[in-house]
Design an enzyme around this catalytic site. Sequence first.
Site, short mmCIF file in Angstrom:
data_model
loop_
_atom_site.label_atom_id
_atom_site.label_comp_id
_atom_site.label_asym_id
_atom_site.label_seq_id
_atom_site.Cartn_x
_atom_site.Cartn_y
_atom_site.Cartn_z
CG HIS A 143 -45.19 17.95 -26.71
ND1 HIS A 143 -44.18 17.53 -25.87
CD2 HIS A 143 -45.04 17.20 -27.85
CE1 HIS A 143 -43.47 16.58 -26.48
NE2 HIS A 143 -43.97 16.38 -27.67
CG HIS B 184 -43.63 14.63 -17.74
ND1 HIS B 184 -43.66 13.36 -18.24
CD2 HIS B 184 -42.96 15.40 -18.64
CE1 HIS B 184 -43.02 13.36 -19.41
NE2 HIS B 184 -42.59 14.58 -19.67
CG ASP C 205 -40.90 22.63 -21.41
OD1 ASP C 205 -39.83 22.78 -22.02
OD2 ASP C 205 -41.81 21.89 -21.79
N1 ACO Z 1 -51.15 22.54 -12.88
C1 ACO Z 1 -52.22 22.24 -12.12
N2 ACO Z 1 -52.83 21.05 -12.09
C2 ACO Z 1 -52.32 20.12 -12.88
C3 ACO Z 1 -51.20 20.33 -13.72
C4 ACO Z 1 -50.61 21.59 -13.68
N3 ACO Z 1 -49.57 21.89 -14.44
N4 ACO Z 1 -50.91 19.21 -14.40
C5 ACO Z 1 -51.83 18.30 -14.01
N5 ACO Z 1 -52.66 18.85 -13.10
C6 ACO Z 1 -53.76 18.16 -12.39
C7 ACO Z 1 -54.96 17.95 -13.29
O1 ACO Z 1 -55.86 19.02 -13.20
C8 ACO Z 1 -55.52 16.67 -12.72
O2 ACO Z 1 -56.21 16.99 -11.54
P1 ACO Z 1 -57.57 16.17 -11.14
O3 ACO Z 1 -57.10 14.76 -10.91
O4 ACO Z 1 -58.07 16.85 -9.93
O5 ACO Z 1 -58.47 16.29 -12.32
C9 ACO Z 1 -54.28 15.87 -12.34
O6 ACO Z 1 -53.28 16.86 -12.05
C10 ACO Z 1 -53.79 14.94 -13.43
O7 ACO Z 1 -53.62 15.70 -14.61
P2 ACO Z 1 -53.79 15.14 -16.07
O8 ACO Z 1 -54.12 16.26 -17.00
O9 ACO Z 1 -54.68 13.94 -16.08
O10 ACO Z 1 -52.31 14.63 -16.37
P3 ACO Z 1 -51.72 14.30 -17.78
O11 ACO Z 1 -50.72 13.22 -17.57
O12 ACO Z 1 -52.78 14.05 -18.79
O13 ACO Z 1 -51.01 15.67 -18.20
C11 ACO Z 1 -49.42 17.33 -18.64
C12 ACO Z 1 -49.65 15.87 -18.23
C13 ACO Z 1 -50.13 17.61 -19.98
C14 ACO Z 1 -47.93 17.57 -18.87
C15 ACO Z 1 -49.98 18.25 -17.54
O14 ACO Z 1 -49.30 18.00 -16.32
C16 ACO Z 1 -49.89 19.73 -17.90
O15 ACO Z 1 -50.79 20.24 -18.59
N6 ACO Z 1 -48.80 20.45 -17.48
C17 ACO Z 1 -48.63 21.82 -17.82
C18 ACO Z 1 -48.07 21.93 -19.22
C19 ACO Z 1 -46.62 21.52 -19.28
O16 ACO Z 1 -45.79 21.94 -18.50
N7 ACO Z 1 -46.31 20.71 -20.32
C20 ACO Z 1 -44.94 20.27 -20.57
C21 ACO Z 1 -44.81 18.81 -20.37
S1 ACO Z 1 -43.14 18.34 -20.57
C22 ACO Z 1 -42.87 18.35 -22.20
O17 ACO Z 1 -43.68 18.22 -23.06
C23 ACO Z 1 -41.51 18.53 -22.55
#
Ligand code: ACO
Length: 430
Positions: A267, A308, A364
């Site tokens: 987050h 996201h 971010d």
């Molecule tokens: N890098 C690589 N793969 C990713 C990423 C990423 N940043 N984000 C999601 N994926 C992939 C997952 O591995 C998953 O793949 P799969 O379907 O093969 O298993 C798919 O994309 C879906 O991902 P989920 O984790 O189910 O998506 P969710 O909606 O739960 O997560 C999140 C969203 C937590 C923001 C995620 O994209 C992430 O961890 N991003 C990196 C951290 C980040 O930048 N957070 C800031 C968010 S913005 C904020 O809070 C202001």
Amino acid sequence: MADTLTIVDNRTGKKYELPIQDGTIKAMDLRQIKTADDDFGLMTYDPAFMNTANCRSSITFIDGDKGILRYRGYPIEQLAEDSDHLETAYLILNGELPTASQQAAFTQQITMHTMLHENVKKFMEGFRYDAHPMGIFLSTVGALSTFYPDAKRINDPESRHQQIIRLIAKAPTIAAYAYRHIVGRPYIYPDNDLSYTGNFLNMLFSTPADKYHPNDVLARALDVLFILHADHEQNCSTSAMRNIGSSQADPYAAIAGAAAALYGPLHGGANEAVLRMLDEIGSVDKVPEFIKKVKSGEAGSRLMGFGHRVYKSYDPRAKVIKKIADLVFTVTGKNPKLEIALELERIALQDEYFVKRKLYPNVDFYSGLIYQAMGFPTEMFPVLFAIPRVVGWLAQWQEMLVDPDQKIARPRQIYTGYDIRDYVSKEKRQ
Ligand code: ACO
């Protein structure tokens, strides 16, 4: 066409008709669906609230597929261009843009509440020299609860207003003191002649020996970053704020909890993680290798600042931030890691893995580069997110308190443990 949903329970053959309102059915309407009189009734299973609306809200609108973000109907791009953080805060809290006199009064109230009680300062001095400033921030906000017992009157609109003013005013002071604490410099008191962000920069970077003049471009850039971060509807920390507030805890305690939720790397800690990732990559030529590692899921690595829960297209805030970055770099010089970030974005946006999963840069991805160029250590990044988000947390908290539909938050569970069994004495345990 009736706005209803017909459900046939194949266990019993019974048919139910549930009303649909605003694209939702009420989860409680499912409880009438039972197999027997003593059956608890049907529930939904929704870990991480992927498809559950927890409230009705008129504050922030997001269309994640189209990349739209609006506060009270105003597009984020227009607010970032024409508004300032305190005006946007007024809008988010009150629903309308302020008139000139309303804005002057609001700004004056905030300005008059920026000081911290001297005991708060002493409390902050107790942290270790290497304490993470986000830990200092959230603990100190929580500690304010003990200084303002009147904050317990959460049903009194005047008391709520007083706490809202205090929290928006004091958040930058706490953040600046946390920074000064970890760099070992004396705390600088607020200066009422300066703007919200100008005063913040002064408390951060001024020294008692030398007059500091906040740079107008950097103060404005920070103001725009604050606008972009002010609210984002029902995210992890805002849900925490509403959850804690629903028990009628005072807003200082609730904001401490919301800030704790924001602290995590998925987050508000993501911008800090982006910089660590760019450091780990080291140079532009290493980008393809890193992307390969992310795609293989090696050690759970993710491309931080990408993806996201809601945005499945370019985060509109990331677009504004890219422009702000150019502006900031004209003053500070280019952040050498920018090239790595641009190359990461370029490759990821073409790569099948990221395209298929609709992973785009989020707010971010570039904010950390700006903060670093402005001289902030990475540990301060989540704190810089928390200061403006205090506005959104408070607006959402207040909306929750006056919403007659709301009660103490209390999800259900599917129990997966043992059925009843008899206590086993120590001698008989395996
Ligand atoms: N890098 C690589 N793969 C990713 C990423 C990423 N940043 N984000 C999601 N994926 C992939 C997952 O591995 C998953 O793949 P799969 O379907 O093969 O298993 C798919 O994309 C879906 O991902 P989920 O984790 O189910 O998506 P969710 O909606 O739960 O997560 C999140 C969203 C937590 C923001 C995620 O994209 C992430 O961890 N991003 C990196 C951290 C980040 O930048 N957070 C800031 C968010 S913005 C904020 O809070 C202001």
